[in-house]
Design an enzyme around this catalytic site. Structure first.
Site, PDB file in Angstrom:
ATOM      1  N   ASN A 157       0.683  -1.139  -0.113  1.00 53.21           N
ATOM      2  CA  ASN A 157      -0.020   0.173  -0.165  1.00 53.21           C
ATOM      3  C   ASN A 157       0.886   1.236   0.183  1.00 53.21           C
ATOM      4  O   ASN A 157       0.059   2.462   0.198  1.00 53.21           O
ATOM      5  CB  ASN A 157      -1.047  -0.146   1.160  1.00 53.21           C
ATOM      6  CG  ASN A 157      -1.819  -1.233   1.230  1.00 53.21           C
ATOM      7  OD1 ASN A 157      -1.561  -2.073   1.974  1.00 53.21           O
ATOM      8  ND2 ASN A 157      -2.819  -1.379   0.229  1.00 53.21           N
ATOM      9  N   ILE A 175       1.018   6.890  -0.216  1.00 52.45           N
ATOM     10  CA  ILE A 175       0.381   6.050   0.728  1.00 52.45           C
ATOM     11  C   ILE A 175      -1.097   5.873   0.132  1.00 52.45           C
ATOM     12  O   ILE A 175      -1.545   6.747  -0.013  1.00 52.45           O
ATOM     13  CB  ILE A 175       0.243   6.319   2.205  1.00 52.45           C
ATOM     14  CG1 ILE A 175       1.887   6.684   2.560  1.00 52.45           C
ATOM     15  CG2 ILE A 175      -0.469   5.483   3.051  1.00 52.45           C
ATOM     16  CD1 ILE A 175       1.691   7.512   3.902  1.00 52.45           C
ATOM     17  N   CYS A 176      -1.418   4.491  -0.103  1.00 50.45           N
ATOM     18  CA  CYS A 176      -2.837   4.253  -0.261  1.00 50.45           C
ATOM     19  C   CYS A 176      -3.745   3.963   1.094  1.00 50.45           C
ATOM     20  O   CYS A 176      -3.265   2.649   1.464  1.00 50.45           O
ATOM     21  CB  CYS A 176      -2.962   2.965  -1.064  1.00 50.45           C
ATOM     22  SG  CYS A 176      -4.847   2.740  -1.617  1.00 50.45           S
ATOM     23  N   LEU A 177      -4.322   4.527   1.635  1.00 48.23           N
ATOM     24  CA  LEU A 177      -4.924   4.539   3.151  1.00 48.23           C
ATOM     25  C   LEU A 177      -6.244   5.260   2.955  1.00 48.23           C
ATOM     26  O   LEU A 177      -6.100   6.477   2.884  1.00 48.23           O
ATOM     27  CB  LEU A 177      -3.892   4.876   4.121  1.00 48.23           C
ATOM     28  CG  LEU A 177      -4.525   4.728   5.537  1.00 48.23           C
ATOM     29  CD1 LEU A 177      -4.658   3.204   5.974  1.00 48.23           C
ATOM     30  CD2 LEU A 177      -3.579   5.192   6.560  1.00 48.23           C
TER      31      LEU A 177
END
Length: 199
Positions: A82, A90-92
């Site tokens: 992620n 960041i993939c959040l």
């Protein structure tokens, strides 16, 4: 002074006084005096390939904070589904559409630490890493551990992988490029060499 700055000052103090900070799990420092840019740091969680590593984060606070999330990226290179292994993006969900004004700097740092312990390979930021995570979990662990060792100061790494890195560095390639190539090519020296030559 803007509402965003007021709010960040308060949250900055909250992190400094928090229990996690005293246990050395999370940290935050000012980059500039006007509280629009901060440097965060999180410790790699125990029982993960990131354990023993310290991860630096760039945190930019928008003027519309807390109604919009801070912009956060990893400065320390990391191998995680992620997080981009190239840019640190960041993939959040909470840093995007699931952000709520009640969330704070402390929530963000702890959520990122939790992300290191529980990757979401089906919502990847880095497809190559996510693929490896799903198809070859053991290789993923070793690779993430090696990146933690090289970039985040974690103590342990794979001697086999280290030998392959040294071999390609001896051919005159840049170490970071070598690590990225081997990691993305399943530690196969031949295909990694081809990739390095084609760049």
């Amino acid at each position: 002074m803007s509402a965003a700055v007021e709010r960040i000052k308060r949250e900055f103090k909250e992190v400094l006084k928090s229990e996690e900070t005293s246990k050395n799990q999370i940290k935050v420092d000012l980059v500039d005096e006007n509280f629009t840019e901060l440097k965060g740091e999180i410790a790699g969680p125990p029982d993960t390939p990131y354990e023993g590593g310290r991860y630096q984060l760039e945190i930019k606070i928008p003027e519309t904070y807390p109604f919009n999330p801070p912009k956060v990226r990893f400065i320390t290179k990391i191998w995680h589904p992620n997080i981009s292994s190239v840019t640190g993006a960041i993939c959040l969900d909470i840093l995007k559409d699931q952000w709520a004004a009640a969330m704070t700097l402390r929530t963000v740092l702890l959520s990122l630490q939790a992300l290191l312990a529980a990757a979401e390979p089906d919502d990847p930021q880095d497809a190559v890493v996510a693929n490896q995570y799903k198809q070859n979990p053991e290789m993923f662990k070793q690779t993430a551990g090696l990146w933690s060792h090289v970039y985040a100061g974690a103590p342990v790494s794979s001697p086999d992988y280290t030998r392959k890195i040294d071999k390609l560095c001896a051919m005159g390639f840049d170490k970071n490029a070598v690590i990225a190539a081997l990691s993305s090519k399943s530690w196969d020296v031949e295909t990694a060499t081809e990739l390095l030559l084609s760049n």
